[in-house]
Design an enzyme around this catalytic site. Sequence first.
Site, PDB file in Angstrom:
ATOM      1  N   ASP A  34       0.589   6.540 -28.765  1.00 44.61           N
ATOM      2  CA  ASP A  34       1.249   8.012 -28.706  1.00 44.61           C
ATOM      3  C   ASP A  34       2.616   7.892 -28.420  1.00 44.61           C
ATOM      4  OD1 ASP A  34       1.454  10.600 -28.371  1.00 44.61           O
ATOM      5  OD2 ASP A  34       0.105  10.764 -26.949  1.00 44.61           O
ATOM      6  N   ASN A  65      -2.968   6.514 -22.678  1.00 45.11           N
ATOM      7  CA  ASN A  65      -2.007   5.939 -23.866  1.00 45.11           C
ATOM      8  C   ASN A  65      -2.210   4.398 -23.838  1.00 45.11           C
ATOM      9  OD1 ASN A  65      -1.759   8.460 -24.855  1.00 45.11           O
ATOM     10  ND2 ASN A  65       0.160   8.606 -23.479  1.00 45.11           N
ATOM     11  N   LYS A  72       1.055   6.259 -19.503  1.00 48.66           N
ATOM     12  CA  LYS A  72      -0.109   6.734 -18.624  1.00 48.66           C
ATOM     13  C   LYS A  72      -1.221   5.790 -19.323  1.00 48.66           C
ATOM     14  CE  LYS A  72      -0.786  10.959 -21.080  1.00 48.66           C
ATOM     15  NZ  LYS A  72      -1.105  12.286 -20.805  1.00 48.66           N
ATOM     16  N   ASP A  81       5.741   8.773 -22.072  1.00 45.34           N
ATOM     17  CA  ASP A  81       4.620   9.218 -21.624  1.00 45.34           C
ATOM     18  C   ASP A  81       3.493   8.057 -21.436  1.00 45.34           C
ATOM     19  OD1 ASP A  81       2.751  11.574 -20.785  1.00 45.34           O
ATOM     20  OD2 ASP A  81       1.917  11.840 -22.989  1.00 45.34           O
ATOM     21  N   THR A 105       3.964  13.289 -17.843  1.00 45.54           N
ATOM     22  CA  THR A 105       2.767  13.816 -17.224  1.00 45.54           C
ATOM     23  C   THR A 105       2.888  13.719 -15.807  1.00 45.54           C
ATOM     24  OG1 THR A 105       1.412  13.124 -19.172  1.00 45.54           O
ATOM     25  CG2 THR A 105       0.386  13.224 -17.130  1.00 45.54           C
TER      26      THR A 105
END
Length: 476
Positions: A154, A138, A135, A133, A175
């Site tokens: 995260d 984070n 992105k 994840d 995502t």
Amino acid sequence: MDEKPPFSAIYELKEELGKGAFSIVKRCEHKVTGKQYAAKIINKRRLTARDMRKLEKEERICRHLKHANIVQLHDSLNDDNHHYLVFDMVTGGELFDEIVAREFYSERDASSCMQQVLESVEYCHQKNIIHRDLKPENLLLSSKTKDAIVKLADFGLAVELDGSNQSTWHGFAGTPGYLSPEVLKRAPYHTPVDVWACGVILYILLVGYPPFWDESQEKLYAQIKSARFDFPSPEWDTVSNEVKQLIRDMLNPDPSKRITASQALLNPWISQRQKVAKTIHRQATLAGLKKFNARRKLKGAILTTMMATSALNLLKSRNSDTELKTPPAEASTPTGNSRECEEAAIETIYEDTQEKELLGRTKALMEAVTARDYQAFRKLCSSELLTFCKEGGTQLLQGLEFSKWTLANTPEYEAESTMMMSPKVQILGDDSAVVAYVSFSRALDKSGVMTTVESKETRVWSRRKGAWLCVHAHTS
Ligand code: ADP
Ligand code: MG
């Protein structure tokens, strides 16, 4: 873990720092040392057994990681209703929010950010962890000072690899704008998915907008799968060719040809940025990033509210047969208009672990039968279990008495091993599902000859107080 004092005996809770689907992050202060921490707080009462395992996985992974560019887990604690992951506090906020507040921003700054992200990713991969994840949300900053360092946060979607280089399907998660072609194609995947996301982030760092974007999720996914992106004029004309090539190497649709984090760190645009990365100020990038951030925050705010009440619907939509469909959040939007639904599509997709959990429980049930373990069997079934089976003849049997009797009285059919073949999970609603499969048991028959018994089985599962229980079994 249990012998530790409760969280409130050690820390004092302060204001909220952030919010996710399953957690709230709050500042907290150590009562004795006065030191600041960030506590990720999970309400255990709202968690299913599966969520609990996810939480344990996040904790296990975080405990394993120690790196300058990763937020450090300090402690983990329980009280009656909550679980707390206590991280060292970082005070610089999100990287992208800090960038837009700068007066001067150049390729060289982007290179410095990307180097730190790649260092954290290289380390995770060396530790056999895929983050999944990556992105901007984070990527945090250690402090508000100029020399602040980037910290990856995260690990809620991270997966632990077994150390082999073999790609595996770990579920559909991430995502939308940052998903790799292999995940979208539901192909086996490995650490290259993180490098792909780094490529997306690097592209945004340079021009302030993402390489793949479409209001329609279907079109967005089509773009990603074919790795269809370009470097439009005029904003890309001033970007050095070295970093354009690096982006192409990171956004290679073939994961086996994609550059690795370690290789990317050796790219001169990263490793010799003083010589290679340009230093011209990129005002348009800052302007673009401001808009990008604003859109993101809006989506995040809408989604957080929706997810708090309907994370399950999200899972449900992900469990259906195709990824090319309307955004998962749409079905569960209480008040939002369709534009808000589209916006919400940007947020994290949690993997389809519901299916995994149902398969796991079905396997556990088969094992309980194989082992003639009524206690284990009972825990997986509703007390009103309805059963159709050979032994019951034409009767539909209700309750557990019959199963109890068969498990205790038919040891001569005891199977040595049982295998589940071609299982299918069909989610019927938030709290109900059907699992159908073929069961192969190897067993000694009465005359002592090893035989294989095949049976077709269907089980209906219902979720009661968070736990899946078998309510109906049909075997033939
Ligand atoms: P979630 O899985 O719910 O997205 P995160 O771990 O991403 O949870 O944390 C949510 C938010 O909390 C982050 O975006 C950030 O704003 C804040 N946060 C997380 N960890 C820290 C930390 N160590 N220090 C300060 N803020 C943090
Ligand atoms: Mg997060």
